[in-house]
Design a protein around this motif. Structure first.
Motif, PDB file in Angstrom:
ATOM      1  N   LEU A  39       0.833  -1.199   0.000  1.00 34.03           N
ATOM      2  CA  LEU A  39       0.000   0.000   0.000  1.00 34.03           C
ATOM      3  C   LEU A  39       0.866   1.248   0.000  1.00 34.03           C
ATOM      4  CD1 LEU A  39      -2.729   1.518   0.394  1.00 34.03           C
ATOM      5  CD2 LEU A  39      -2.427   1.143   2.860  1.00 34.03           C
ATOM      6  N   TYR A  40       1.857   1.284   0.889  1.00 37.06           N
ATOM      7  CA  TYR A  40       2.745   2.445   0.942  1.00 37.06           C
ATOM      8  C   TYR A  40       3.442   2.655  -0.398  1.00 37.06           C
ATOM      9  CZ  TYR A  40       2.375   1.357   5.982  1.00 37.06           C
ATOM     10  OH  TYR A  40       1.924   1.061   7.244  1.00 37.06           O
ATOM     11  N   GLU A  41       3.963   1.582  -0.957  1.00 37.87           N
ATOM     12  CA  GLU A  41       4.705   1.698  -2.214  1.00 37.87           C
ATOM     13  C   GLU A  41       3.819   2.205  -3.337  1.00 37.87           C
ATOM     14  OE1 GLU A  41       6.349  -2.195  -2.752  1.00 37.87           O
ATOM     15  OE2 GLU A  41       8.237  -1.654  -1.753  1.00 37.87           O
ATOM     16  N   ALA A  42       2.588   1.696  -3.420  1.00 43.00           N
ATOM     17  CA  ALA A  42       1.681   2.118  -4.488  1.00 43.00           C
ATOM     18  C   ALA A  42       1.370   3.611  -4.384  1.00 43.00           C
ATOM     19  CB  ALA A  42       0.393   1.299  -4.433  1.00 43.00           C
ATOM     20  N   VAL A  43       1.130   4.092  -3.171  1.00 41.24           N
ATOM     21  CA  VAL A  43       0.819   5.509  -2.971  1.00 41.24           C
ATOM     22  C   VAL A  43       2.033   6.366  -3.309  1.00 41.24           C
ATOM     23  CG1 VAL A  43       0.289   7.249  -1.221  1.00 41.24           C
ATOM     24  CG2 VAL A  43      -1.013   5.108  -1.302  1.00 41.24           C
ATOM     25  N   TYR A  44       3.202   5.977  -2.832  1.00 40.84           N
ATOM     26  CA  TYR A  44       4.401   6.788  -3.069  1.00 40.84           C
ATOM     27  C   TYR A  44       4.756   6.833  -4.551  1.00 40.84           C
ATOM     28  CZ  TYR A  44       5.145   6.556   2.006  1.00 40.84           C
ATOM     29  OH  TYR A  44       5.009   6.663   3.360  1.00 40.84           O
ATOM     30  N   GLU A  45       4.555   5.723  -5.235  1.00 43.56           N
ATOM     31  CA  GLU A  45       4.840   5.694  -6.660  1.00 43.56           C
ATOM     32  C   GLU A  45       3.863   6.600  -7.419  1.00 43.56           C
ATOM     33  OE1 GLU A  45       7.130   4.517  -9.917  1.00 43.56           O
ATOM     34  OE2 GLU A  45       7.460   4.100  -7.771  1.00 43.56           O
ATOM     35  N   ARG A  46       2.609   6.513  -7.073  1.00 39.62           N
ATOM     36  CA  ARG A  46       1.597   7.315  -7.778  1.00 39.62           C
ATOM     37  C   ARG A  46       1.810   8.803  -7.548  1.00 39.62           C
ATOM     38  NH1 ARG A  46      -4.935   6.196  -8.003  1.00 39.62           N
ATOM     39  NH2 ARG A  46      -5.554   8.197  -8.900  1.00 39.62           N
ATOM     40  N   LEU A  47       2.176   9.194  -6.334  1.00 40.35           N
ATOM     41  CA  LEU A  47       2.349  10.609  -6.006  1.00 40.35           C
ATOM     42  C   LEU A  47       3.781  11.092  -6.192  1.00 40.35           C
ATOM     43  CD1 LEU A  47       0.091  10.843  -2.816  1.00 40.35           C
ATOM     44  CD2 LEU A  47      -0.454  11.528  -5.159  1.00 40.35           C
ATOM     45  N   GLU A  48       4.645  10.211  -6.685  1.00 35.30           N
ATOM     46  CA  GLU A  48       6.046  10.557  -6.961  1.00 35.30           C
ATOM     47  C   GLU A  48       6.725  11.165  -5.744  1.00 35.30           C
ATOM     48  OE1 GLU A  48       5.915  13.077 -10.438  1.00 35.30           O
ATOM     49  OE2 GLU A  48       5.548  11.381 -11.772  1.00 35.30           O
ATOM     50  N   VAL A  49       6.585  10.477  -4.620  1.00 39.47           N
ATOM     51  CA  VAL A  49       7.210  10.929  -3.378  1.00 39.47           C
ATOM     52  C   VAL A  49       8.724  10.838  -3.513  1.00 39.47           C
ATOM     53  CG1 VAL A  49       7.524  10.369  -0.934  1.00 39.47           C
ATOM     54  CG2 VAL A  49       5.232  10.324  -1.961  1.00 39.47           C
ATOM     55  N   GLY A  50       9.402  11.891  -3.129  1.00 39.19           N
ATOM     56  CA  GLY A  50      10.860  11.914  -3.240  1.00 39.19           C
ATOM     57  C   GLY A  50      11.410  13.216  -2.710  1.00 39.19           C
ATOM     58  N   HIS A  51      12.570  13.623  -3.218  1.00 36.97           N
ATOM     59  CA  HIS A  51      13.177  14.890  -2.799  1.00 36.97           C
ATOM     60  C   HIS A  51      12.206  16.031  -3.094  1.00 36.97           C
ATOM     61  CE1 HIS A  51      17.101  13.125  -1.968  1.00 36.97           C
ATOM     62  NE2 HIS A  51      16.942  12.405  -3.062  1.00 36.97           N
ATOM     63  N   GLY A  52      12.022  16.884  -2.127  1.00 38.31           N
ATOM     64  CA  GLY A  52      11.072  17.975  -2.264  1.00 38.31           C
ATOM     65  C   GLY A  52       9.734  17.684  -1.620  1.00 38.31           C
ATOM     66  N   THR A  53       9.469  16.426  -1.280  1.00 36.90           N
ATOM     67  CA  THR A  53       8.233  16.068  -0.587  1.00 36.90           C
ATOM     68  C   THR A  53       8.384  16.342   0.899  1.00 36.90           C
ATOM     69  OG1 THR A  53       7.736  14.297  -2.172  1.00 36.90           O
ATOM     70  CG2 THR A  53       6.607  14.220  -0.048  1.00 36.90           C
ATOM     71  N   ARG A  54       7.388  17.028   1.445  1.00 36.96           N
ATOM     72  CA  ARG A  54       7.327  17.214   2.897  1.00 36.96           C
ATOM     73  C   ARG A  54       6.076  16.500   3.380  1.00 36.96           C
ATOM     74  NH1 ARG A  54      10.394  19.979   5.601  1.00 36.96           N
ATOM     75  NH2 ARG A  54       8.809  20.231   7.226  1.00 36.96           N
ATOM     76  N   MET A  55       6.264  15.383   4.057  1.00 34.31           N
ATOM     77  CA  MET A  55       5.154  14.484   4.378  1.00 34.31           C
ATOM     78  C   MET A  55       4.848  14.473   5.866  1.00 34.31           C
ATOM     79  SD  MET A  55       5.030  10.383   3.722  1.00 34.31           S
ATOM     80  CE  MET A  55       4.443   9.318   5.031  1.00 34.31           C
ATOM     81  N   MET A  56       3.549  14.531   6.188  1.00 32.29           N
ATOM     82  CA  MET A  56       3.072  14.331   7.549  1.00 32.29           C
ATOM     83  C   MET A  56       2.324  13.010   7.604  1.00 32.29           C
ATOM     84  SD  MET A  56       0.051  16.189   9.766  1.00 32.29           S
ATOM     85  CE  MET A  56       0.523  17.846   9.343  1.00 32.29           C
ATOM     86  N   GLY A  57       2.736  12.121   8.493  1.00 33.17           N
ATOM     87  CA  GLY A  57       2.058  10.851   8.672  1.00 33.17           C
ATOM     88  C   GLY A  57       1.223  10.866   9.941  1.00 33.17           C
ATOM     89  N   ILE A  58      -0.101  10.841   9.800  1.00 31.19           N
ATOM     90  CA  ILE A  58      -1.001  10.820  10.950  1.00 31.19           C
ATOM     91  C   ILE A  58      -1.162   9.373  11.416  1.00 31.19           C
ATOM     92  CG2 ILE A  58      -3.362  11.267  11.726  1.00 31.19           C
ATOM     93  CD1 ILE A  58      -3.521  13.485   9.640  1.00 31.19           C
ATOM     94  N   GLY A  59      -0.990   9.140  12.711  1.00 32.07           N
ATOM     95  CA  GLY A  59      -1.031   7.775  13.224  1.00 32.07           C
ATOM     96  C   GLY A  59       0.141   6.967  12.700  1.00 32.07           C
ATOM     97  N   CYS A  60       1.340   7.518  12.844  1.00 29.16           N
ATOM     98  CA  CYS A  60       2.529   6.948  12.192  1.00 29.16           C
ATOM     99  C   CYS A  60       2.996   5.639  12.816  1.00 29.16           C
ATOM    100  CB  CYS A  60       3.669   7.953  12.196  1.00 29.16           C
ATOM    101  SG  CYS A  60       4.317   8.353  13.849  1.00 29.16           S
ATOM    102  N   GLY A  61       2.528   5.311  14.034  1.00 25.67           N
ATOM    103  CA  GLY A  61       2.920   4.056  14.651  1.00 25.67           C
ATOM    104  C   GLY A  61       4.417   3.927  14.811  1.00 25.67           C
TER     105      GLY A  61
END
Length: 288
Positions: A39-61
């Motif tokens: 799930l994580y990989e599919a989302v990151y690939e679709r949204l092109e997460v990488g350098h320049g991304t500032r991500m907030m993870g809610i309920g990061c565990g």
């Protein structure tokens, strides 16, 4: 799934939990959390997460999703108010060297909600370009309660039009684990078991997004099989979600483990491994 594959609310008896929360957090990070990697990989690939991304993870565990985003070059912030034990493991993963000023600048972990980020100390940071809430909803009645408030608190900290990702269980006929989760609700509250468990609904994620003032903007489905090395690993992994803690409080740990193992038996392979195919759904919404 739960308070983990959904949300963790360990029961308390006489003011103290009936389970070893540190051991459960370790089982979560070592066994169960990896089940959502596709799930994580599919989302990151679709949204092109990488350098320049500032991500907030809610309920990061315990931080696996954050770690994967950071490996792609993203600057990550995790917030979690439900399990300090898991958050401690996230710190071990993401902030192993507290003397590294650069690591502290790029990575933040806060025991609380998004609203606490502005008072958590440190220099002001630019707006987030991505917000994630990866704990899947849509398996238990009320398992999305509170998420809308967390999303509303996160919205002012994100860029306008930034993607917000929500995750949920797929249709029960495509999620083998659904039959196992019914054991938890039956043991915890036999008089209400039929009402406490419910099949995932098609618009669960959209309803949460709309209540939080977000605009849905695409979705996807991802196969996330739950695979375990053996029955003991499967039982420990599922118990680590926290979903079965109420059942333990209502009965006892031995009975819960026994009935959980029985429910898992149909998924036991001849080589001793346990395999349950599941499908999860994600929604991409946008901040106003």
């Amino acid at each position: 799934m739960t308070p983990t594959l959904v949300r963790q609310h360990p029961p308390h008896a006489g003011g103290s939990p009936r389970v070893d929360l540190c051991a459960r957090a370790r089982d979560w990070s070592e066994i169960q959390e990896r089940m959502l990697v596709p799930l994580y990989e599919a989302v990151y690939e679709r949204l092109e997460v990488g350098h320049g991304t500032r991500m907030m993870g809610i309920g990061c565990g315990s931080g696996l999703a954050l770690l994967m985003a950071a490996a792609r070059g993203a600057a990550v912030t995790g917030v979690d108010h439900s399990s300090p034990e898991r958050l401690a493991l996230a710190r071990e993963r993401l902030l192993p060297d507290a003397s590294d000023a650069r690591a502290r600048a790029d990575t933040r972990l806060v025991d609380g909600s998004p609203a606490d980020l502005t008072s958590a100390g440190g220099a002001e940071t630019p707006a987030y370009t991505l917000v994630t809430a990866f704990e899947p909803i849509g398996c238990l009645a009320g398992d999305s309660e509170g998420l809308g408030g967390l999303l509303r608190a996160a919205t002012p900290l994100a860029e306008r039009g930034a993607p917000v990702v929500l995750a949920g269980w797929g249709p029960p006929e495509r999620c083998a684990t659904s039959s196992v989760l019914r054991v938890a609700t039956r043991l915890a509250d036999p008089l209400r078991s039929a009402g406490s468990w419910r099949p995932a609904l098609r618009d669960d994620l959209e309803e949460v997004a709309q209540r939080a003032g977000l605009k849905p903007d695409g979705s996807g489905r991802v196969a996330c099989p739950f695979g375990y090395a053996g029955m003991d690993s499967a039982v420990r992994g599922l118990l680590s979600t926290g979903l079965f803690d109420a059942a333990i409080a209502a009965t006892d740990a031995t009975q819960v483990e026994k009935e959980l193992a029985e429910a898992l038996h149909p998924y036991l392979r001849t080589d001793g491994t346990v395999w349950m195919p599941n499908v999860f759904r994600y929604l991409i919404a946008r901040t106003p």
